[in-house]
Design an enzyme around this catalytic site. Structure first.
Site, PDB file in Angstrom:
ATOM      1  N   THR A   1      64.477  19.892 -16.986  1.00 24.49           N
ATOM      2  CA  THR A   1      65.002  18.197 -16.732  1.00 24.49           C
ATOM      3  C   THR A   1      66.030  18.507 -15.444  1.00 24.49           C
ATOM      4  O   THR A   1      66.476  19.571 -15.333  1.00 24.49           O
ATOM      5  CB  THR A   1      65.600  17.739 -17.858  1.00 24.49           C
ATOM      6  OG1 THR A   1      65.913  16.442 -17.741  1.00 24.49           O
ATOM      7  CG2 THR A   1      67.010  18.509 -18.292  1.00 24.49           C
TER       8      THR A   1
ATOM      9  N   GLY B   1      71.027  13.781 -24.169  1.00 20.81           N
ATOM     10  CA  GLY B   1      71.366  15.207 -24.714  1.00 20.81           C
ATOM     11  C   GLY B   1      72.601  15.286 -25.523  1.00 20.81           C
ATOM     12  O   GLY B   1      72.517  16.136 -26.390  1.00 20.81           O
TER      13      GLY B   1
ATOM     14  N   THR C   1      63.947  14.713 -26.099  1.00 26.47           N
ATOM     15  CA  THR C   1      64.258  13.914 -24.848  1.00 26.47           C
ATOM     16  C   THR C   1      65.218  12.874 -25.238  1.00 26.47           C
ATOM     17  O   THR C   1      65.149  12.397 -26.402  1.00 26.47           O
ATOM     18  CB  THR C   1      62.983  13.351 -24.185  1.00 26.47           C
ATOM     19  OG1 THR C   1      63.105  12.842 -23.041  1.00 26.47           O
ATOM     20  CG2 THR C   1      62.212  12.624 -25.086  1.00 26.47           C
ATOM     21  N   GLY C   2      65.923  12.581 -24.077  1.00 29.65           N
ATOM     22  CA  GLY C   2      67.010  11.170 -24.517  1.00 29.65           C
ATOM     23  C   GLY C   2      68.298  11.818 -24.355  1.00 29.65           C
ATOM     24  O   GLY C   2      68.374  12.799 -23.636  1.00 29.65           O
TER      25      GLY C   2
ATOM     26  N   ARG D   1      77.723  18.601 -15.774  1.00 31.76           N
ATOM     27  CA  ARG D   1      77.269  18.229 -16.779  1.00 31.76           C
ATOM     28  C   ARG D   1      76.105  18.943 -17.242  1.00 31.76           C
ATOM     29  O   ARG D   1      75.170  19.055 -16.496  1.00 31.76           O
ATOM     30  CB  ARG D   1      77.204  16.823 -17.159  1.00 31.76           C
ATOM     31  CG  ARG D   1      76.725  16.317 -18.375  1.00 31.76           C
ATOM     32  CD  ARG D   1      75.085  16.162 -18.491  1.00 31.76           C
ATOM     33  NE  ARG D   1      74.630  15.273 -19.581  1.00 31.76           N
ATOM     34  CZ  ARG D   1      73.289  15.372 -20.045  1.00 31.76           C
ATOM     35  NH1 ARG D   1      72.464  15.878 -19.215  1.00 31.76           N
ATOM     36  NH2 ARG D   1      73.057  14.732 -21.074  1.00 31.76           N
ATOM     37  N   VAL D   2      76.013  19.546 -18.473  1.00 25.49           N
ATOM     38  CA  VAL D   2      74.797  20.146 -19.042  1.00 25.49           C
ATOM     39  C   VAL D   2      74.462  19.516 -20.159  1.00 25.49           C
ATOM     40  O   VAL D   2      75.086  19.067 -21.037  1.00 25.49           O
ATOM     41  CB  VAL D   2      75.139  21.553 -19.231  1.00 25.49           C
ATOM     42  CG1 VAL D   2      74.032  22.237 -20.100  1.00 25.49           C
ATOM     43  CG2 VAL D   2      75.459  22.366 -17.897  1.00 25.49           C
ATOM     44  N   GLY D   3      72.957  19.141 -20.328  1.00 26.61           N
ATOM     45  CA  GLY D   3      72.500  18.361 -21.488  1.00 26.61           C
ATOM     46  C   GLY D   3      71.956  19.134 -22.752  1.00 26.61           C
ATOM     47  O   GLY D   3      72.418  20.466 -22.619  1.00 26.61           O
ATOM     48  N   ASP D   4      71.148  18.724 -23.205  1.00 23.45           N
ATOM     49  CA  ASP D   4      70.548  19.575 -24.636  1.00 23.45           C
ATOM     50  C   ASP D   4      69.385  20.405 -24.080  1.00 23.45           C
ATOM     51  O   ASP D   4      69.093  21.308 -24.854  1.00 23.45           O
ATOM     52  CB  ASP D   4      69.998  18.470 -25.589  1.00 23.45           C
ATOM     53  CG  ASP D   4      69.168  17.548 -24.957  1.00 23.45           C
ATOM     54  OD1 ASP D   4      69.105  17.079 -23.708  1.00 23.45           O
ATOM     55  OD2 ASP D   4      67.836  17.192 -25.619  1.00 23.45           O
TER      56      ASP D   4
ATOM     57  N   THR E   1      62.939  13.929 -19.768  1.00 23.83           N
ATOM     58  CA  THR E   1      62.537  15.179 -19.663  1.00 23.83           C
ATOM     59  C   THR E   1      61.531  15.725 -20.474  1.00 23.83           C
ATOM     60  O   THR E   1      60.993  15.066 -21.067  1.00 23.83           O
ATOM     61  CB  THR E   1      63.727  15.760 -20.880  1.00 23.83           C
ATOM     62  OG1 THR E   1      65.080  15.695 -20.386  1.00 23.83           O
ATOM     63  CG2 THR E   1      63.337  17.482 -21.085  1.00 23.83           C
TER      64      THR E   1
ATOM     65  N   SER F   1      63.100  12.595 -12.868  1.00 21.70           N
ATOM     66  CA  SER F   1      63.962  13.364 -14.085  1.00 21.70           C
ATOM     67  C   SER F   1      63.616  14.930 -14.239  1.00 21.70           C
ATOM     68  O   SER F   1      64.163  15.366 -15.161  1.00 21.70           O
ATOM     69  CB  SER F   1      63.419  12.394 -15.184  1.00 21.70           C
ATOM     70  OG  SER F   1      62.050  12.515 -15.389  1.00 21.70           O
TER      71      SER F   1
HETATM   72  N1  ASP Z   1      67.764  15.201 -22.375  1.00 21.79           N
HETATM   73  C1  ASP Z   1      68.017  15.130 -21.333  1.00 21.79           C
HETATM   74  C2  ASP Z   1      69.396  15.488 -20.991  1.00 21.79           C
HETATM   75  O1  ASP Z   1      70.139  14.730 -21.797  1.00 21.79           O
HETATM   76  C3  ASP Z   1      67.721  13.865 -20.606  1.00 21.79           C
HETATM   77  C4  ASP Z   1      66.240  13.412 -20.602  1.00 21.79           C
HETATM   78  O2  ASP Z   1      65.713  13.431 -21.649  1.00 21.79           O
HETATM   79  O3  ASP Z   1      65.535  13.046 -19.551  1.00 21.79           O
HETATM   80  O4  ASP Z   1      69.741  15.956 -19.938  1.00 21.79           O
END
Ligand code: ASP
Length: 332
Positions: free
Chosen positions: A211, A247, A244-245, A221-224, A193, A92
């Site tokens: 991450t 995003g 984490t989690g 796609r871009v996350g948090d 992450t 990840s």
């Molecule tokens: N927060 C990350 C994302 O949404 C995912 C993760 O925590 O692994 O990209």
């Protein structure tokens, strides 16, 4: 609103279970710790480093080396998160990360120092250490965030090596997924992450987050994780937090920034993490179907962690001890 009594009941129940859980991040434990000889507490509680998930353990080791030798928290968090970035078994983060739906490993990362300087990269490909590119964006450009090809080109001219990050195992997992091609972000398990916050011996705070994002995500796609204030935020006067989690859920409520602001207004790191999770629970009706976990440190070195669903773990290194702890969760 969640009834406070119900909430405390859940928190108390959550401490029953494994040994690790009994050491977990309940607000009660935090308050107890806070009551122990206050002058001593500050000395004992820093330096400290906290990070998400079990790959936080080796990451903390690397960070601790920097902290122990009077290094800067900024160097500690960079060195720390580089460990899972280069570990092919961590699927990840960085090298070995699971790809997007089209088979590309695309990376997001950000870093922030004690002066409020920050740098970030998003949708970066073929570079093993996005965190170090993020740091370079912070230190060598007038900008904060570079994305995609621009971030890659910047890395190339600054001495980074182009590498294939898709391992055989990750490719096989992708090919297997592709047979059905079912994208279900809610059920995705790719929530791992690494977010890390450290306080050095001088009392300065820095944070990092890196991450490969959600497995099988849409290309682009871009996350948090690269978003300052969502995936990570620090304010040297107050503390820091990382997420984490899922995003998308974290971006919607500017999670890490919220936690730091709650601490600024007097909440303990544990209370701040719990209130932030309650915010998601209140506003996002599908919260039962995904995971979000937060970690936080305040200026004194007190820590907190909390998640929506059970199963979130974090690594805490202080007093020469590196421990993997089970976070309490809203749903048990
Ligand atoms: N927060 C990350 C994302 O949404 C995912 C993760 O925590 O692994 O990209």
């Amino acid at each position: 609103m969640i009834d406070r009594r119900e909430f405390l009941k859940k928190a108390a129940l959550a401490t029953v279970g494994t040994i690790a859980l009994s050491k977990s991040s309940s607000s009660f434990l935090q308050e107890e710790t806070a009551d122990l000889g206050k002058s001593k507490q500050t000395e004992e509680l820093i330096p400290v480093v906290i990070s998400t998930w079990k790959h936080g353990i080796p990451a903390n080791e690397a960070a601790w080396k920097v902290l122990q030798s009077n290094g800067r928290a900024l160097d500690a968090v960079e060195q720390g998160v580089r460990v899972p970035e280069e570990d092919p078994k961590v699927t990840s983060v960085g090298y070995g990360g699971l790809p997007d739906r089209d088979g590309f490993v695309t990376l997001d990362a950000c870093i922030m120092d004690e002066k409020g300087n920050c740098g970030s990269v998003a949708f970066l490909q073929n570079i093993k250490h996005p965190i170090s590119v993020a740091r370079m964006v912070m230190e060598k450009t007038p900008h904060i965030m570079l994305a995609g090809k621009g971030a890659f080109d910047f890395a190339m001219v600054n001495g980074f090596k182009k590498e294939n990050l898709l391992t055989k195992e990750a490719k096989e997992a992708w090919l297997k997924w592709k047979k059905e091609s079912k994208y279900n972000s809610k059920k995705s398990k790719g929530y791992d992450t690494i977010g890390m916050i450290a306080i050095d011996k001088a009392g300065n705070i820095s944070g990092a987050c890196t991450t490969s994002g959600l497995a099988w995500k849409y290309h682009g796609r871009v996350g948090d994780s690269p978003i300052i204030g969502a995936g990570m935020f620090v304010d040297n006067e107050v503390g820091g937090a990382a997420a984490t989690g899922k995003g998308e859920a974290v971006i919607k409520m500017a999670g890490s920034f919220l936690i730091v602001e709650l601490m600024r207004n007097g909440k303990s790191p544990q209370e701040a993490c719990e209130i932030a999770i309650q915010r998601i629970v209140k506003k996002q009706s599908d919260h039962k179907e995904f995971q979000v976990g937060f970690i936080a440190l305040d200026k004194k070195g007190r820590y907190g962690a909390y998640s929506i669903n059970k199963g979130f773990q974090f690594a805490l290194f202080r007093n020469n001890q590196n421990q993997l702890l089970d976070s309490n969760s809203f749903l048990i």
